[in-house]
Design a protein around this motif. Structure first.
Motif, PDB file in Angstrom:
ATOM      1  N   VAL A  44      -7.463   2.475   6.124  1.00 40.17           N
ATOM      2  CA  VAL A  44      -8.097   2.836   4.849  1.00 40.17           C
ATOM      3  C   VAL A  44      -7.054   2.912   3.736  1.00 40.17           C
ATOM      4  O   VAL A  44      -7.274   2.404   2.631  1.00 40.17           O
ATOM      5  N   LEU A  45      -5.906   3.532   4.024  1.00 37.33           N
ATOM      6  CA  LEU A  45      -4.846   3.632   3.015  1.00 37.33           C
ATOM      7  C   LEU A  45      -4.326   2.256   2.608  1.00 37.33           C
ATOM      8  O   LEU A  45      -4.180   1.964   1.412  1.00 37.33           O
ATOM      9  N   LEU A  46      -4.029   1.417   3.585  1.00 35.11           N
ATOM     10  CA  LEU A  46      -3.466   0.103   3.276  1.00 35.11           C
ATOM     11  C   LEU A  46      -4.478  -0.804   2.582  1.00 35.11           C
ATOM     12  O   LEU A  46      -4.154  -1.460   1.591  1.00 35.11           O
ATOM     13  N   LEU A  47      -5.693  -0.833   3.082  1.00 39.71           N
ATOM     14  CA  LEU A  47      -6.706  -1.679   2.472  1.00 39.71           C
ATOM     15  C   LEU A  47      -7.085  -1.164   1.087  1.00 39.71           C
ATOM     16  O   LEU A  47      -7.260  -1.944   0.149  1.00 39.71           O
ATOM     17  N   GLY A  48      -7.183   0.145   0.947  1.00 32.19           N
ATOM     18  CA  GLY A  48      -7.478   0.725  -0.366  1.00 32.19           C
ATOM     19  C   GLY A  48      -6.403   0.410  -1.387  1.00 32.19           C
ATOM     20  O   GLY A  48      -6.690   0.077  -2.542  1.00 32.19           O
ATOM     21  N   THR A  49      -5.145   0.471  -0.956  1.00 32.04           N
ATOM     22  CA  THR A  49      -4.039   0.130  -1.845  1.00 32.04           C
ATOM     23  C   THR A  49      -4.099  -1.338  -2.254  1.00 32.04           C
ATOM     24  O   THR A  49      -3.937  -1.673  -3.427  1.00 32.04           O
ATOM     25  N   GLY A  50      -4.344  -2.197  -1.301  1.00 32.19           N
ATOM     26  CA  GLY A  50      -4.449  -3.623  -1.610  1.00 32.19           C
ATOM     27  C   GLY A  50      -5.592  -3.926  -2.555  1.00 32.19           C
ATOM     28  O   GLY A  50      -5.449  -4.709  -3.508  1.00 32.19           O
ATOM     29  N   ILE A  69       1.274  -0.034 -13.183  1.00 31.27           N
ATOM     30  CA  ILE A  69       0.130   0.563 -12.486  1.00 31.27           C
ATOM     31  C   ILE A  69       0.210   0.283 -10.985  1.00 31.27           C
ATOM     32  O   ILE A  69      -0.006   1.189 -10.170  1.00 31.27           O
ATOM     33  N   CYS A  70       0.536  -0.939 -10.616  1.00 31.06           N
ATOM     34  CA  CYS A  70       0.660  -1.264  -9.185  1.00 31.06           C
ATOM     35  C   CYS A  70       1.828  -0.496  -8.552  1.00 31.06           C
ATOM     36  O   CYS A  70       1.727  -0.053  -7.405  1.00 31.06           O
ATOM     37  N   ALA A  71       2.906  -0.321  -9.277  1.00 35.16           N
ATOM     38  CA  ALA A  71       4.029   0.477  -8.766  1.00 35.16           C
ATOM     39  C   ALA A  71       3.599   1.921  -8.552  1.00 35.16           C
ATOM     40  O   ALA A  71       3.958   2.548  -7.542  1.00 35.16           O
ATOM     41  N   ALA A  72       2.817   2.475  -9.482  1.00 35.26           N
ATOM     42  CA  ALA A  72       2.317   3.841  -9.329  1.00 35.26           C
ATOM     43  C   ALA A  72       1.395   3.956  -8.116  1.00 35.26           C
ATOM     44  O   ALA A  72       1.447   4.945  -7.375  1.00 35.26           O
ATOM     45  N   ILE A  73       0.579   2.954  -7.891  1.00 40.20           N
ATOM     46  CA  ILE A  73      -0.304   2.952  -6.717  1.00 40.20           C
ATOM     47  C   ILE A  73       0.523   2.914  -5.436  1.00 40.20           C
ATOM     48  O   ILE A  73       0.238   3.638  -4.474  1.00 40.20           O
ATOM     49  N   LEU A  74       1.575   2.097  -5.417  1.00 34.25           N
ATOM     50  CA  LEU A  74       2.432   2.008  -4.237  1.00 34.25           C
ATOM     51  C   LEU A  74       3.209   3.304  -3.997  1.00 34.25           C
ATOM     52  O   LEU A  74       3.403   3.711  -2.847  1.00 34.25           O
ATOM     53  N   VAL A  75       3.637   3.959  -5.072  1.00 36.02           N
ATOM     54  CA  VAL A  75       4.310   5.256  -4.925  1.00 36.02           C
ATOM     55  C   VAL A  75       3.333   6.290  -4.364  1.00 36.02           C
ATOM     56  O   VAL A  75       3.690   7.088  -3.485  1.00 36.02           O
ATOM     57  N   ALA A  76       2.094   6.278  -4.854  1.00 38.87           N
ATOM     58  CA  ALA A  76       1.082   7.193  -4.328  1.00 38.87           C
ATOM     59  C   ALA A  76       0.838   6.930  -2.841  1.00 38.87           C
ATOM     60  O   ALA A  76       0.734   7.875  -2.044  1.00 38.87           O
ATOM     61  N   LEU A  77       0.769   5.650  -2.451  1.00 42.10           N
ATOM     62  CA  LEU A  77       0.612   5.313  -1.034  1.00 42.10           C
ATOM     63  C   LEU A  77       1.787   5.867  -0.225  1.00 42.10           C
ATOM     64  O   LEU A  77       1.584   6.481   0.829  1.00 42.10           O
ATOM     65  N   ALA A  78       2.994   5.666  -0.708  1.00 40.43           N
ATOM     66  CA  ALA A  78       4.178   6.142   0.014  1.00 40.43           C
ATOM     67  C   ALA A  78       4.169   7.664   0.155  1.00 40.43           C
ATOM     68  O   ALA A  78       4.467   8.197   1.231  1.00 40.43           O
ATOM     69  N   LEU A  79       3.817   8.366  -0.914  1.00 42.14           N
ATOM     70  CA  LEU A  79       3.781   9.828  -0.846  1.00 42.14           C
ATOM     71  C   LEU A  79       2.708  10.328   0.117  1.00 42.14           C
ATOM     72  O   LEU A  79       2.940  11.258   0.891  1.00 42.14           O
ATOM     73  N   ILE A  80       1.542   9.722   0.082  1.00 40.74           N
ATOM     74  CA  ILE A  80       0.475  10.123   1.003  1.00 40.74           C
ATOM     75  C   ILE A  80       0.883   9.820   2.438  1.00 40.74           C
ATOM     76  O   ILE A  80       0.707  10.651   3.342  1.00 40.74           O
TER      77      ILE A  80
END
Length: 96
Positions: A44-50, A69-80
């Motif tokens: 869910v995390l990976l597909l949602g990020t993509g 914006i994509c960098a912020a999404i990737l940072v959010a993924l990494a933090l989660i």
């Protein structure tokens, strides 16, 4: 319409290939011990990020904003991901 389906299926394939790595590792070592729930959350995390990044790329007009914006999404993924894995933020959802 066909291109969007192709893009979606390619994202699903990439997520499946990424999730195959811990699945294979579980066969060879006891250090990797994922449950079915772990695989579902990761998918869910990976597909949602993509999908979010694909939406940003499609809807945001300037390249600089897309990148930010994509960098912020990737940072959010990494933090989660880090929080769920080792609990770097100390929330009740921490994995350790």
């Amino acid at each position: 319409m066909i291109m969007q389906n192709k893009r979606l299926w390619s994202m699903v394939l990439i997520v499946a290939l990424l999730l195959f790595i811990p699945f294979v590792a579980m066969q060879f070592t006891a250090e990797v011990n994922w449950s079915l729930f772990d695989f579902i959350v990761a998918a869910v995390l990976l597909l949602g990020t993509g999908l979010l990044c694909a939406l940003v790329i499609r809807k945001v007009s300037t390249i600089n904003r897309r990148v930010v914006i994509c960098a912020a999404i990737l940072v959010a993924l990494a933090l989660i991901w880090l929080e769920l894995a080792v609990g770097i933020l100390g929330t009740p959802f921490a994995g350790s």
